[in-house]
Motif scaffolding. Structure first.
Motif, mmCIF file in Angstrom:
data_model
loop_
_atom_site.group_PDB
_atom_site.id
_atom_site.type_symbol
_atom_site.label_atom_id
_atom_site.label_comp_id
_atom_site.label_asym_id
_atom_site.label_seq_id
_atom_site.Cartn_x
_atom_site.Cartn_y
_atom_site.Cartn_z
ATOM 1 N N ALA A 35 0.836 -1.208 0.000
ATOM 2 C CA ALA A 35 0.000 0.000 0.000
ATOM 3 C C ALA A 35 0.867 1.252 0.000
ATOM 4 C CB ALA A 35 -0.931 -0.009 1.206
ATOM 5 N N ASN A 36 1.954 1.216 0.786
ATOM 6 C CA ASN A 36 2.875 2.358 0.835
ATOM 7 C C ASN A 36 3.434 2.664 -0.551
ATOM 8 O OD1 ASN A 36 2.517 2.323 3.602
ATOM 9 N ND2 ASN A 36 4.549 1.532 4.076
ATOM 10 N N TYR A 37 3.963 1.634 -1.178
ATOM 11 C CA TYR A 37 4.613 1.836 -2.470
ATOM 12 C C TYR A 37 3.611 2.141 -3.579
ATOM 13 C CZ TYR A 37 9.090 0.361 -0.498
ATOM 14 O OH TYR A 37 10.245 0.286 0.242
ATOM 15 N N LEU A 153 18.689 4.153 20.432
ATOM 16 C CA LEU A 153 17.837 3.291 19.618
ATOM 17 C C LEU A 153 18.669 2.121 19.105
ATOM 18 C CD1 LEU A 153 15.028 2.985 18.124
ATOM 19 C CD2 LEU A 153 16.100 4.202 16.215
ATOM 20 N N LYS A 154 18.127 0.918 19.210
ATOM 21 C CA LYS A 154 18.817 -0.254 18.683
ATOM 22 C C LYS A 154 18.716 -0.271 17.164
ATOM 23 C CE LYS A 154 18.276 -3.331 22.668
ATOM 24 N NZ LYS A 154 17.725 -4.632 23.138
ATOM 25 N N VAL A 155 19.793 -0.688 16.530
ATOM 26 C CA VAL A 155 19.786 -0.762 15.076
ATOM 27 C C VAL A 155 18.737 -1.769 14.608
ATOM 28 C CG1 VAL A 155 21.598 -2.532 14.973
ATOM 29 C CG2 VAL A 155 21.217 -0.996 13.023
ATOM 30 N N GLU A 156 18.053 -1.449 13.521
ATOM 31 C CA GLU A 156 17.020 -2.337 12.984
ATOM 32 C C GLU A 156 17.639 -3.322 12.003
ATOM 33 O OE1 GLU A 156 14.364 -4.495 12.640
ATOM 34 O OE2 GLU A 156 13.611 -2.749 13.765
ATOM 35 N N ASN A 157 17.508 -4.617 12.315
ATOM 36 C CA ASN A 157 18.034 -5.651 11.436
ATOM 37 C C ASN A 157 17.009 -6.131 10.422
ATOM 38 O OD1 ASN A 157 20.675 -5.882 12.647
ATOM 39 N ND2 ASN A 157 19.656 -6.801 14.418
ATOM 40 N N ASN A 158 15.766 -5.710 10.590
ATOM 41 C CA ASN A 158 14.695 -6.107 9.684
ATOM 42 C C ASN A 158 14.486 -4.995 8.652
ATOM 43 O OD1 ASN A 158 12.274 -6.760 8.418
ATOM 44 N ND2 ASN A 158 11.324 -7.543 10.271
ATOM 45 N N LEU A 159 14.947 -5.225 7.434
ATOM 46 C CA LEU A 159 14.842 -4.222 6.377
ATOM 47 C C LEU A 159 13.391 -3.847 6.106
ATOM 48 C CD1 LEU A 159 16.028 -2.483 4.113
ATOM 49 C CD2 LEU A 159 16.047 -4.520 2.649
ATOM 50 N N ALA A 160 12.497 -4.819 6.165
ATOM 51 C CA ALA A 160 11.077 -4.562 5.889
ATOM 52 C C ALA A 160 10.501 -3.559 6.882
ATOM 53 C CB ALA A 160 10.289 -5.862 5.926
ATOM 54 N N GLN A 161 10.875 -3.684 8.142
ATOM 55 C CA GLN A 161 10.342 -2.789 9.167
ATOM 56 C C GLN A 161 10.813 -1.363 8.941
ATOM 57 O OE1 GLN A 161 9.800 -4.528 13.036
ATOM 58 N NE2 GLN A 161 10.474 -2.670 14.088
ATOM 59 N N LEU A 162 12.075 -1.204 8.548
ATOM 60 C CA LEU A 162 12.593 0.131 8.246
ATOM 61 C C LEU A 162 11.915 0.696 6.999
ATOM 62 C CD1 LEU A 162 14.665 2.314 9.060
ATOM 63 C CD2 LEU A 162 16.271 1.230 7.468
ATOM 64 N N ALA A 163 11.695 -0.163 5.997
ATOM 65 C CA ALA A 163 11.020 0.279 4.770
ATOM 66 C C ALA A 163 9.597 0.742 5.051
ATOM 67 C CB ALA A 163 11.019 -0.858 3.746
ATOM 68 N N LEU A 164 8.899 0.024 5.917
ATOM 69 C CA LEU A 164 7.540 0.425 6.295
ATOM 70 C C LEU A 164 7.544 1.810 6.935
ATOM 71 C CD1 LEU A 164 6.296 -2.940 7.826
ATOM 72 C CD2 LEU A 164 5.240 -1.787 5.886
ATOM 73 N N TYR A 165 8.520 2.034 7.784
ATOM 74 C CA TYR A 165 8.615 3.308 8.495
ATOM 75 C C TYR A 165 8.892 4.475 7.549
ATOM 76 C CZ TYR A 165 10.986 6.902 11.323
ATOM 77 O OH TYR A 165 11.391 8.085 11.885
ATOM 78 N N LEU A 166 9.823 4.299 6.627
ATOM 79 C CA LEU A 166 10.238 5.394 5.751
ATOM 80 C C LEU A 166 9.290 5.632 4.579
ATOM 81 C CD1 LEU A 166 14.124 4.933 5.656
ATOM 82 C CD2 LEU A 166 12.781 6.567 6.986
ATOM 83 N N THR A 171 1.698 9.066 6.449
ATOM 84 C CA THR A 171 2.539 10.205 6.846
ATOM 85 C C THR A 171 3.471 10.692 5.745
ATOM 86 O OG1 THR A 171 4.256 8.733 7.739
ATOM 87 C CG2 THR A 171 2.546 9.459 9.262
ATOM 88 N N ILE A 172 3.500 10.033 4.601
ATOM 89 C CA ILE A 172 4.523 10.323 3.600
ATOM 90 C C ILE A 172 4.348 11.698 2.967
ATOM 91 C CG2 ILE A 172 3.335 9.326 1.594
ATOM 92 C CD1 ILE A 172 7.087 8.973 2.438
ATOM 93 N N MET A 173 3.124 12.224 2.915
ATOM 94 C CA MET A 173 2.885 13.489 2.213
ATOM 95 C C MET A 173 3.049 14.725 3.092
ATOM 96 S SD MET A 173 -0.315 12.830 -0.358
ATOM 97 C CE MET A 173 -0.197 14.475 -1.044
ATOM 98 N N GLU A 174 2.575 14.690 4.327
ATOM 99 C CA GLU A 174 2.572 15.888 5.165
ATOM 100 C C GLU A 174 3.028 15.633 6.597
ATOM 101 O OE1 GLU A 174 -0.563 18.620 5.313
ATOM 102 O OE2 GLU A 174 -0.913 18.680 3.184
#
Length: 514
Positions: A35-37, A153-166, A171-174
């Protein structure tokens, strides 16, 4: 595909909720990421690749910053190496943003300066394709990296979780400009969509639409008319300053309500971005209540680092020796504030009006800081309370003019036009012209009535929140049928009185352009 668009509210969001609810909980993060992408692609096409690249880069740099010190390695040398990695990561993230958004601004400004001193330089603008939300996800990526480097903050080893956040579509527009530790786990967790969250989320969305399409989108017509015709006299300019402030607030606050409501549906708590800003005592407090997440980002990642920087501490010590403690205590905050407000101006975009807007608030807040103690002394000698009603009224009027003049200079096409409007307020003020030009502003009597009562509803609600009258608690205790009637009435108002359909142009969300 704005958050107030029918396509988002009636197609995209319901489809995401349905598919999300049908998929097993462990796989729901895939639905959200898709949905994000998809949302990003519908807005910016293949510029989505910018976000993907930023995510991969941030993930890799985060792994480097989160690495543990090798056994036997020198602690200072290891920390120094990490700081270099962090600096490189920040420069790359912000470097992409600066190149895409500010190259033409800097190029044309430098050419203009050279030509002013007799040169003959012609700058040819470069056409850059800028993805939606780059200012927001860049700041979130940088905050993640800094927090990892600080060890908070602990480093995130799960790429998917970081991708979801960014790339999170609400929140991506405003914004709001969220912090990783506050939302990332909830976005990834795939919480069930409950009846309570669904209804609470849609109620917040309807409240946001009320502000956005009934107030902000109707007021955009006179704002455009006045700021295109700034030659009118001071009364018209002052009126334009007031309504552009109201329109901006209702547009941004309404959109953030929709964003927070969307997150609520999925049980993701997105940070509030407004807290009754017009009830503030001064300009500094106003900005602690307006665009809260941007302000806290600047405070944590610009103000504090500047304040504790060794050169600033040394400068403060020298000022104390030479001018005394009274003067020295203003050195650090004044320098740190300058960094914050220059960043604030540049963040809004590549325009001199935005940069001056940052300088304007820097001066106002610095003056408040310098006059705070003298004002207390005067109030003690004259025996008046700064918390009394007369002084509170004075404070409100003062803040009102500081804010609307700032927004007028912010909204004007150029600084020259903004200063002409300001000049006319003090030299060519006539209420007759305001009345005489009322038909030119593009609003009918019917629309004035609609906006007046809509603003009154928002004002009453904000007043209750400010004075901690538990409206939500009392409303929640009403019979369910009464509550639903209330929300359906609000929805009916949006449908009946909102600015859409024949005679209206689709109004883009203002802060999506920053």
């Amino acid at each position: 595909m704005g958050y107030n668009a029918i396509g988002y509210l009636a197609v995209f969001l319901p489809a995401v909720i349905l598919i999300y609810s049908l998929v097993p909980q462990k796989k729901r993060w895939i639905v959200v990421l898709a949905a994000n992408y998809l949302f990003f692609y519908l807005l910016s096409g293949f510029l989505l690749l910018y976000n993907v690249a930023a995510t991969l880069f941030t993930y890799y740099m985060g792994k480097l910053l989160g690495a543990k010190k090798p056994e036997g390695a020198d602690k200072k040398a290891f920390k120094k190496k990490k700081n270099k990695i962090l600096l490189a990561a920040i420069l790359v993230n912000f470097g992409v943003l600066i190149v895409l958004k500010y190259t033409n601004f800097f190029g044309s400004s430098i050419a203009g300066i050279i030509n002013h001193f007799g040169g003959d330089v012609r700058y040819r603008a470069i056409r850059f394709l800028v993805p939606i939300g780059i200012s927001y996800y860049t700041m979130q990526a940088v905050s993640y990296l800094i927090d990892v480097n600080r060890g908070t903050l602990k480093v995130e080893n799960n790429l998917a979780q970081l991708a979801l956040y960014l790339s999170y579509f609400p929140t991506i527009m405003e914004g709001s400009i969220t912090r990783y530790k506050d939302v990332a786990e909830d976005i990834y967790a795939g919480h069930p969509v409950t009846y309570e969250n669904l209804t609470a989320g849609y109620q917040r969305i309807v409240w946001g639409l009320f502000k956005k399409v009934i107030i902000a989108d109707i007021l955009v017509k006179p704002v455009i008319k006045i700021f295109e015709g700034f030659q009118y006299d001071g009364a018209v300019c002052l009126y334009g300053a007031a309504i552009c402030t109201l329109q901006l607030y209702m547009d941004f606050a309404g959109t953030i309500d929709i964003v927070i409501g969307t997150g609520k549906i999925f049980n993701v708590t997105i940070a509030e971005n407004f807290r009754q800003p017009f009830f503030a005592k001064n300009a500094s407090e106003f900005w602690r209540r307006w665009h809260i997440t941007l302000g806290t980002w600047f405070k944590d990642y610009i103000f504090y680092p500047i304040s504790v920087a060794k050169p600033i501490r040394n400068l403060t010590k020298k000022a104390q020796k030479r001018f005394g403690k009274g003067f020295a205590k203003f050195v650090t905050p004044s320098i740190a504030l300058l960094g914050v407000w220059m960043a604030n101006g540049f963040w809004h975009g590549p325009r001199w009006t935005y940069i001056f807007y940052g300088v304007y608030y820097y001066v106002m807040i610095l003056l408040e800081l310098l006059l705070e103690r003298p004002l207390e002394i005067v109030s003690e000698k004259l025996h008046f309370s700064i918390d009394g009603i007369p002084f509170r009224i004075f404070r409100f009027v003062k803040l009102f003019f500081i804010v609307i003049i700032g927004e007028m200079l912010f909204t004007a096409d150029t600084l020259t036009e903004g200063f002409r409007m300001l000049h006319s307020i003090f030299t060519n003020f006539s209420l007759r012209s305001l009345w005489a030009n009322k038909s030119f502003f593009g609003m009918s009597g019917y629309e004035y009535i609609v906006v007046f009562f809509a603003v009154l509803v928002v004002l009453i609600y904000n007043t209750m929140r400010e004075f901690r009258i538990p409206f939500e608690e009392k409303f929640a205790k009403l019979p369910e049928a009464v509550r639903w009637c209330g929300w359906l009435l609000l929805l009916f108002a949006v449908i009946m009185f909102g600015a859409y359909g024949p005679g209206y142009d689709a109004v883009a969300m203002i802060y999506a352009g920053f």
